[in-house]
Write a protein that holds these residues in place. Structure first.
Motif, PDB file in Angstrom:
ATOM      1  N   GLY A 188       0.798  -1.217   0.000  1.00 20.21           N
ATOM      2  CA  GLY A 188       0.000   0.000   0.000  1.00 20.21           C
ATOM      3  C   GLY A 188       0.824   1.257   0.000  1.00 20.21           C
ATOM      4  O   GLY A 188       2.037   1.258   0.229  1.00 20.21           O
ATOM      5  N   GLY A 189       0.152   2.357  -0.307  1.00 18.58           N
ATOM      6  CA  GLY A 189       0.802   3.656  -0.417  1.00 18.58           C
ATOM      7  C   GLY A 189       0.870   4.102  -1.857  1.00 18.58           C
ATOM      8  O   GLY A 189       0.754   3.287  -2.780  1.00 18.58           O
ATOM      9  N   MET A 190       1.046   5.382  -2.057  1.00 18.77           N
ATOM     10  CA  MET A 190       1.052   5.951  -3.402  1.00 18.77           C
ATOM     11  C   MET A 190       2.460   6.437  -3.743  1.00 18.77           C
ATOM     12  O   MET A 190       3.061   7.214  -3.009  1.00 18.77           O
ATOM     13  CB  MET A 190       0.053   7.106  -3.483  1.00 18.77           C
ATOM     14  N   TRP A 191       2.952   5.970  -4.878  1.00 20.02           N
ATOM     15  CA  TRP A 191       4.275   6.369  -5.331  1.00 20.02           C
ATOM     16  C   TRP A 191       4.290   7.837  -5.754  1.00 20.02           C
ATOM     17  O   TRP A 191       3.300   8.364  -6.242  1.00 20.02           O
ATOM     18  CB  TRP A 191       4.731   5.506  -6.496  1.00 20.02           C
ATOM     19  N   TRP A 192       5.458   8.474  -5.587  1.00 20.94           N
ATOM     20  CA  TRP A 192       5.633   9.869  -5.974  1.00 20.94           C
ATOM     21  C   TRP A 192       5.590  10.030  -7.482  1.00 20.94           C
ATOM     22  O   TRP A 192       4.915  10.901  -8.015  1.00 20.94           O
ATOM     23  CB  TRP A 192       6.953  10.372  -5.398  1.00 20.94           C
ATOM     24  N   ASN A 193       6.310   9.187  -8.219  1.00 21.41           N
ATOM     25  CA  ASN A 193       6.297   9.247  -9.680  1.00 21.41           C
ATOM     26  C   ASN A 193       6.549   7.861 -10.248  1.00 21.41           C
ATOM     27  O   ASN A 193       6.644   6.879  -9.496  1.00 21.41           O
ATOM     28  CB  ASN A 193       7.308  10.282 -10.208  1.00 21.41           C
ATOM     29  N   THR A 194       6.649   7.775 -11.554  1.00 21.41           N
ATOM     30  CA  THR A 194       6.755   6.464 -12.206  1.00 21.41           C
ATOM     31  C   THR A 194       8.094   5.787 -11.988  1.00 21.41           C
ATOM     32  O   THR A 194       8.247   4.608 -12.328  1.00 21.41           O
ATOM     33  CB  THR A 194       6.476   6.600 -13.715  1.00 21.41           C
ATOM     34  N   ALA A 195       9.082   6.490 -11.424  1.00 20.63           N
ATOM     35  CA  ALA A 195      10.335   5.847 -11.043  1.00 20.63           C
ATOM     36  C   ALA A 195      10.231   5.153  -9.686  1.00 20.63           C
ATOM     37  O   ALA A 195      11.149   4.429  -9.293  1.00 20.63           O
ATOM     38  CB  ALA A 195      11.463   6.879 -11.008  1.00 20.63           C
TER      39      ALA A 195
END
Length: 383
Positions: A188-195
């Motif tokens: 869970g959690g949301m990534w900052w960007n696609t990297a």
């Protein structure tokens, strides 16, 4: 990453620079020294609308790039890639939405529709999301919070124009966040960007509010399920003891625009019948008011997001302190941010924007102040 992206000052974490991080860490102390929140002079809606319309005229004349039929990131930009990024343009998008919501004339609605068509040029079908720069296809590092803010602006454009195409544009942004931003493998959690460098509060908040908005008009339970799951995860794994949400997975520092967006997301779930979210939204709002007690000073481009959502929350709950706070900030902007007729290129405390993670003379600086006036034209006192 192309040269245009290396030049984007903001595209590290928006709080990633040392000076700004220090500012955020001491923000609560600095604000707690204030004797209390002052009472602002009410700004009638008609006055706020006039200020917003005049500021938009400046933005659309001075930052327009006639070669690209779009807007420059910086005034009179001569860079190789001069066009505004998503983050640079979103305050203008929202300002146009808010002016049209306050005064839905044919001219104002046409302005929203025209901007929205240009905003669609950021869509990257290869990536399946909105790229940071118009025309990027398949290779650009892409930010999930950008997609959240852009999706929210599309949603607000749909709300005033009722064009189904704009609702689809907003849904695309949500799908990108939900399918590529959520860390399924890690629990869970949301990534900052696609990297995938780290988990961040901004995409979590923007995605949650966008999903709640979409649920409110479509009734599609999948939006509600996703948002409820994200917020429940955040409550358990991404919140401090005071209930405020973290900045990143390793930094619990709260930031106003994350908290305000999460508050409004929970308020919308409350309005949809989830009574538990009503008390959670209220508790989070109280914690935010205590933490960020009086005037904000993160930067107009950040603080206007917080004020927009808290104005909506205040209207829904009958809490007038949020309107007072927005009016205080508007008073400051008028007194200290003005650099020319209807032009606002300083922070609301009068300091240079280089102290607030921005370059001088950016479109977003002008547009964020104009956006604040525009939301006051919707939520302020009548007439």
């Amino acid at each position: 990453m192309t040269g245009r992206h290396l030049a984007l000052l903001r595209r590290t974490s928006p709080l990633g620079f040392g000076a700004l991080l220090i500012l955020i860490l001491v923000l609560g102390v600095a604000l707690s020294d204030r004797p209390g929140i002052a009472h602002a002079t009410p700004i009638p809606r008609a006055t706020a609308l006039a200020l917003a319309e005049k500021g938009l005229t400046v933005a659309e004349s001075e930052w327009v790039n006639r070669s690209h039929h779009w807007y420059n990131e910086v005034l009179a930009d001569r860079a190789k890639y001069p066009q505004a990024t998503v983050w640079g343009a979103v305050p203008l998008f929202e300002a146009l939405d808010a002016v049209a919501a306050a005064a839905p004339t044919r001219a104002n609605l046409t302005a929203v529709e025209r901007f929205a068509r240009g905003a669609e040029n950021y869509w990257d079908p290869t990536m399946g999301g909105y790229a940071p720069y118009p025309g990027d296809r398949g290779h650009a590092l892409t930010w999930f919070d950008d997609n959240g803010w852009w999706g929210l602006a599309f949603f607000d454009a749909y709300r005033v124009t009722h064009q189904a195409r704009l609702l689809t544009d907003a849904e695309r942004a949500f799908t990108f966040i939900a399918t590529q931003g959520w860390d399924t493998a890690g629990g869970g959690g949301m990534w900052w960007n696609t990297a995938h460098p780290y988990l961040a509060g901004e995409p979590l908040a923007a995605g949650s509010l966008l999903g709640a908005d979409l649920y409110s008009v479509t009734g599609n339970a999948l939006y509600r399920t996703d948002v409820d799951g994200w917020i429940s995860w955040a409550d358990q794994h991404f919140a401090a003891g005071n209930g405020l949400y973290w900045r990143t997975g390793t930094d619990p520092t709260p930031t106003p625009y994350v908290e305000g967006t999460m508050i409004e997301a929970q308020e919308l779930l409350c309005q949809a019948g989830d009574s538990a979210r009503c008390s959670e939204a209220s508790a989070l709002a109280s914690a935010a008011m205590s933490r960020f007690e009086a005037r904000l000073n993160m930067g107009p481009q950040y603080d206007v997001i917080y004020l927009h959502q808290m104005l909506a929350f205040g209207q829904a709950t009958g809490q007038s302190q949020w309107l007072n706070l927005a009016e205080l900030m508007a008073d400051d902007a008028l007194a200290k941010a003005r650099t020319g007729p209807n032009t606002y290129l300083r922070a609301w405390d009068g300091t240079p924007m280089t102290e607030h993670q921005a370059q001088p003379n950016m479109l977003q600086t002008q547009a964020a102040t104009v956006e604040l006036f525009a939301w006051l034209a919707n939520f302020g006192p009548s007439p």
